[in-house]
Design a protein around this motif. Sequence first.
Motif, mmCIF file in Angstrom:
data_model
loop_
_atom_site.group_PDB
_atom_site.id
_atom_site.type_symbol
_atom_site.label_atom_id
_atom_site.label_comp_id
_atom_site.label_asym_id
_atom_site.label_seq_id
_atom_site.Cartn_x
_atom_site.Cartn_y
_atom_site.Cartn_z
ATOM 1 N N ALA A 1 -13.710 75.465 -29.385
ATOM 2 C CA ALA A 1 -14.142 76.206 -30.578
ATOM 3 C C ALA A 1 -14.877 77.502 -30.208
ATOM 4 C CB ALA A 1 -15.047 75.328 -31.433
ATOM 5 N N GLY B 1 -14.686 81.850 -31.373
ATOM 6 C CA GLY B 1 -13.851 81.762 -32.580
ATOM 7 C C GLY B 1 -12.548 81.012 -32.347
ATOM 8 N N ALA C 1 -16.595 67.901 -30.588
ATOM 9 C CA ALA C 1 -17.562 68.215 -31.650
ATOM 10 C C ALA C 1 -18.829 68.768 -31.010
ATOM 11 C CB ALA C 1 -17.893 66.942 -32.430
ATOM 12 N N GLY D 1 -19.474 79.483 -24.422
ATOM 13 C CA GLY D 1 -20.564 80.452 -24.525
ATOM 14 C C GLY D 1 -21.906 79.798 -24.238
ATOM 15 N N GLY E 1 -17.194 82.354 -24.271
ATOM 16 C CA GLY E 1 -17.763 82.349 -25.626
ATOM 17 C C GLY E 1 -17.725 83.734 -26.234
ATOM 18 N N GLY F 1 -20.747 85.750 -27.143
ATOM 19 C CA GLY F 1 -21.754 86.638 -26.558
ATOM 20 C C GLY F 1 -21.906 86.463 -25.056
HETATM 21 N N1 ATP Z 1 -14.812 70.682 -30.364
HETATM 22 C C1 ATP Z 1 -15.719 71.393 -31.052
HETATM 23 N N2 ATP Z 1 -15.508 71.725 -32.345
HETATM 24 C C2 ATP Z 1 -16.392 72.478 -33.042
HETATM 25 N N3 ATP Z 1 -17.546 72.958 -32.508
HETATM 26 C C3 ATP Z 1 -17.801 72.652 -31.218
HETATM 27 C C4 ATP Z 1 -16.915 71.859 -30.426
HETATM 28 N N4 ATP Z 1 -17.440 71.728 -29.179
HETATM 29 C C5 ATP Z 1 -18.612 72.393 -29.209
HETATM 30 N N5 ATP Z 1 -18.829 72.959 -30.402
HETATM 31 C C6 ATP Z 1 -19.949 73.832 -30.833
HETATM 32 O O1 ATP Z 1 -19.512 75.184 -30.769
HETATM 33 C C7 ATP Z 1 -20.666 75.990 -30.865
HETATM 34 C C8 ATP Z 1 -20.432 77.348 -30.268
HETATM 35 O O2 ATP Z 1 -20.233 77.235 -28.910
HETATM 36 P P1 ATP Z 1 -20.615 78.397 -27.881
HETATM 37 O O3 ATP Z 1 -22.010 78.871 -28.129
HETATM 38 O O4 ATP Z 1 -20.285 77.916 -26.535
HETATM 39 O O5 ATP Z 1 -19.588 79.569 -28.253
HETATM 40 P P2 ATP Z 1 -19.832 80.980 -28.929
HETATM 41 O O6 ATP Z 1 -20.759 80.825 -30.095
HETATM 42 O O7 ATP Z 1 -18.487 81.568 -29.156
HETATM 43 O O8 ATP Z 1 -20.531 81.828 -27.747
HETATM 44 P P3 ATP Z 1 -22.010 82.506 -27.594
HETATM 45 O O9 ATP Z 1 -23.022 81.453 -27.980
HETATM 46 O O10 ATP Z 1 -22.106 82.862 -26.140
HETATM 47 O O11 ATP Z 1 -22.004 83.690 -28.501
HETATM 48 C C9 ATP Z 1 -21.762 75.189 -30.196
HETATM 49 O O12 ATP Z 1 -22.819 75.027 -31.108
HETATM 50 C C10 ATP Z 1 -21.128 73.832 -29.917
HETATM 51 O O13 ATP Z 1 -21.989 72.750 -30.230
#
Ligand code: ATP
Length: 308
Positions: free
Chosen positions: A10, A13, A50, A73, A98, A100
């Motif tokens: 996830a 985006g 999740a 991320g 991710g 950021g």
């Molecule tokens: N399979 C999944 N489905 C939906 N959400 C998930 C899943 N696995 C993890 N997550 C959640 O996705 C969220 C975002 O993840 P992450 O922060 O790594 O990515 P990002 O927001 O794109 O990057 P950044 O935080 O560096 O901007 C986290 O809160 C995590 O708990």
Amino acid sequence: MRYLYIVNPAANGGKAAKTPEHIRAFYQDAENDPNRSWELPEYEIQLTEAPGHATELAQAAAPNWDVVVAVGGDGTVNEVCRGLIEAKQGTLGVIPAGTGNDMAGGLNLPKNLREALVQLHLGHEHPLDYGLANGNVFMNSASVGFDSLVAHHTNQIKLKVRSHWAYVIGLITALVSFRAPTVQLPKNLPERAGWGGQKRDLCLLAVCNGRFYGGGFEILPDARLDDGQLDICLITNISKLRLLSLLPTIFMHTHLRQRRYVRAWRGRSLTLNMLGSAYLCVDGEIIPLERGESVDFQIVPGAIKLRS
Ligand SMILES: Nc1ncnc2c1ncn2[C@@H]1O[C@H](COP(=O)(O)OP(=O)(O)OP(=O)(O)O)[C@@H](O)[C@H]1O
């Protein structure tokens, strides 16, 4: 060596869902590369299902794999680290995938997936610090104030609007609704910080382990993830309009000169008393803070092993 990749599909985006095929292709190419200077490891890829799942996977993996690699991320890195901390063992790897990737930026990791994978295989182990905000682990940053309110609104709006408009609407909603909470600062702040023992209207508090925050803002350019210290930036008693005009100066590193509103210092801990309610943002996760609650930040030096 044995590597377990924990991929958050996830992240970014949903674009991170493609990383498993890129990782497999990387190893296939490496197998046939006569110039390869590192040994092919045994590896496996697991997908999170999740929020929170990466912590469970990392905790279970820590005793069985040489390196547990977070692919995502800052939220994914945070979850994997929490698993390693729970397991009291294990070595972390980070492949930025991710939106950021602020922590990866603070570690100077390559943004390109293949380059990041090569660096991982050529790397060595380094100790990293982690932070605690009211007991919640952060690897990169924790913050209170305007940015946390934007993140809170954006998270709510993202449930209904799945595009970059969620960020725009989140920002506008926060601009309209933000009231800087008053905080009581501790008496024992270092001289550089000033304001010790004062009540101030808190616009933004960033408590950083890494030097980037908020998706690419280099708010504390001297912060290092392995120096045993928290780097802290506090912005107080400033109007919303002036705060907005201050944010772009972060890109030019001139924000820290505005000492009327902005103070930065370094320390191993900080405790504030909230005289108004606010949100605490811990590596992207939002936690409400009630009026009258105190918020406590600590550094835990050298407690995470990173391969990089
Ligand atoms: N399979 C999944 N489905 C939906 N959400 C998930 C899943 N696995 C993890 N997550 C959640 O996705 C969220 C975002 O993840 P992450 O922060 O790594 O990515 P990002 O927001 O794109 O990057 P950044 O935080 O560096 O901007 C986290 O809160 C995590 O708990």
